[in-house]
Design a protein around this motif. Structure first.
Motif, PDB file in Angstrom:
ATOM      1  N   ARG A   1       0.989  -1.381  -0.252  1.00 10.84           N
ATOM      2  CA  ARG A   1      -0.042  -0.041  -0.077  1.00 10.84           C
ATOM      3  C   ARG A   1       0.755   1.049  -0.156  1.00 10.84           C
ATOM      4  N   LYS A   2       1.889   1.074   0.785  1.00 11.50           N
ATOM      5  CA  LYS A   2       2.718   2.553   0.920  1.00 11.50           C
ATOM      6  C   LYS A   2       3.394   2.703  -0.757  1.00 11.50           C
ATOM      7  N   ILE A   3       3.839   1.425  -1.136  1.00  8.39           N
ATOM      8  CA  ILE A   3       4.583   1.779  -2.622  1.00  8.39           C
ATOM      9  C   ILE A   3       3.625   2.428  -3.439  1.00  8.39           C
ATOM     10  N   VAL A   4       2.463   1.688  -3.550  1.00 11.92           N
ATOM     11  CA  VAL A   4       1.440   2.227  -4.470  1.00 11.92           C
ATOM     12  C   VAL A   4       1.096   3.748  -4.237  1.00 11.92           C
ATOM     13  N   ARG A   5       1.053   4.316  -2.963  1.00 17.25           N
ATOM     14  CA  ARG A   5       0.869   5.540  -2.678  1.00 17.25           C
ATOM     15  C   ARG A   5       2.112   6.403  -2.966  1.00 17.25           C
ATOM     16  N   SER A   6       3.369   6.122  -3.111  1.00 16.39           N
ATOM     17  CA  SER A   6       4.430   6.593  -3.663  1.00 16.39           C
ATOM     18  C   SER A   6       4.328   6.607  -5.308  1.00 16.39           C
TER      19      SER A   6
END
Length: 357
Positions: free
Chosen positions: A307-312
């Protein structure tokens, strides 16, 4: 200007980076030797390839706490032991190396591995290589500026003429071996956050790799916008890629990931603080949690990290994300499991999330 993310969804790449940190044994009873660490890196690379990770990045350092000083040699061994994973330096310290030899070494790697080699070029976050190879720190900027200019010209793979102040001139020199790439060896410029470095990458038409290793990723958005504007001003009509490098760790659960990763991360930060005069001692768990939840540490379960990679990706429009998965004394056994989870769980989750957005 706005940053388009749509064009990157179909070919978004997930990579892993390692510096060959000198680690502790699984039971914590001893520090591994550098030869042991090198063999463990090879095992981790094989796992990355087997589980579908797209890219493996190998760093260059000249310090006792890292085992890798020759990324191209390590990547050659990895290339012989793997089938499909792309192979890149993370980074090659171009300032204290010779651009011709760098190009030759990575072009050789590229030929041996069927076109899987790339190179990421930077000035390095440590300075040991300058004295080791006889360079003056006072020439820090000029060394990189001139050598990057020469390297960019070598990518034409035709006769090159070049003149500067930091190495002998070239007069219609042909560099061998050549590669199968129409635009020369795939190359990136790694930057730590300065606008001048971003513009330099755009001027040479090279990919931009952002080292986001502290603070919130959104602070890099203006630099990505600057890069795309500069590409247009320098006459590059087709888009160039933007990658992101950050530290992190994957385990089966969030709590497990934090418990395993925190001690080695805190020790590393304290050591760097002593070397660089930050002060403050060993960072506490509150600071660690802040970096995990709101900053540039990608630590947690596969779902949390994905999820954090996708946000970035959505924020910065990156086409590649590279996770530096080891840190300090973190044991090989933990890293091997993290690599497995990253390829088998994180990557599919990221691609599914991006396809749904």
């Amino acid at each position: 200007m706005s940053i388009s993310t749509e064009r990157h969804h179909d070919h978004f790449e997930l990579g892993l980076h390692t510096f060959g940190d000198v680690t502790a044994s699984a039971d914590g009873s001893r520090t591994l030797t550098q030869p042991e660490v090198l063999r463990n890196v090879l095992a981790e690379a094989r796992m990355a390839d087997e589980t579908g990770v797209d890219v493996l990045g190998v760093g260059e350092h000249h310090r006792p706490d890292y085992a890798i000083s020759a990324p191209d040699v390590v990547l050659s061994a990895v290339g012989a032991a793997t089938e499909r994973i792309k192979l890149i330096s993370a980074v090659t310290v171009l300032s204290s190396d010779d651009p011709v030899r760098v190009y030759q070494r990575f072009a050789t790697l590229d030929g041996l591995t069927g076109g899987r080699a790339e190179v990421s070029l930077g000035r390095g976050s440590f300075i040991e290589s300058y004295g080791l190879f006889g360079y003056e720190l006072s020439d820090y900027e000029q060394l990189f500026e001139e050598k990057l200019d020469l390297f960019a010209r070598l990518r034409s793979e035709g006769p090159v003429s070049w003149e500067g102040t930091m190495r002998p001139a070239l007069r219609d020199q042909q560099i061998h071996p050549t590669t199968v790439h129409e635009q020369g060896l795939p190359a990136w410029v790694a930057v730590g956050g300065t606008p001048a470095s971003v513009v330099r990458a755009a001027r040479h038409g090279l990919g931009l790799e952002l080292a986001v290793i502290g603070g919130a990723p959104q602070r890099f958005r203006p630099l990505v916008e600057l890069y795309h504007r500069a590409l247009g001003e320098f006459g590059f009509a087709d888009a160039r890629r933007v990658a992101m490098h950050s530290h992190g760790f994957v385990a089966d659960t969030d709590d497990e990931a934090r418990e395993i990763f925190y001690p080695s991360w805190a020790d590393t930060m304290a050591q760097l603080g002593r070397e660089r005069g930050w002060g403050g001692g060993r960072p506490g768990r509150d600071q660690f949690a802040e970096e995990v939840e709101h900053g540039s540490l990608y630590v947690g379960s596969p779902e949390t990290v994905a999820r954090k990679i996708v946000r970035s990706q959505k924020l910065l429009g990156i086409s590649r994300f590279g996770l530096k998965y080891g840190n300090g004394s973190l044991a090989h056994e933990h890293m091997l499991r993290a690599v497995e989870l990253y390829g088998s769980r994180v990557k599919p989750l990221v691609l599914d999330m991006l396809s749904e957005s």
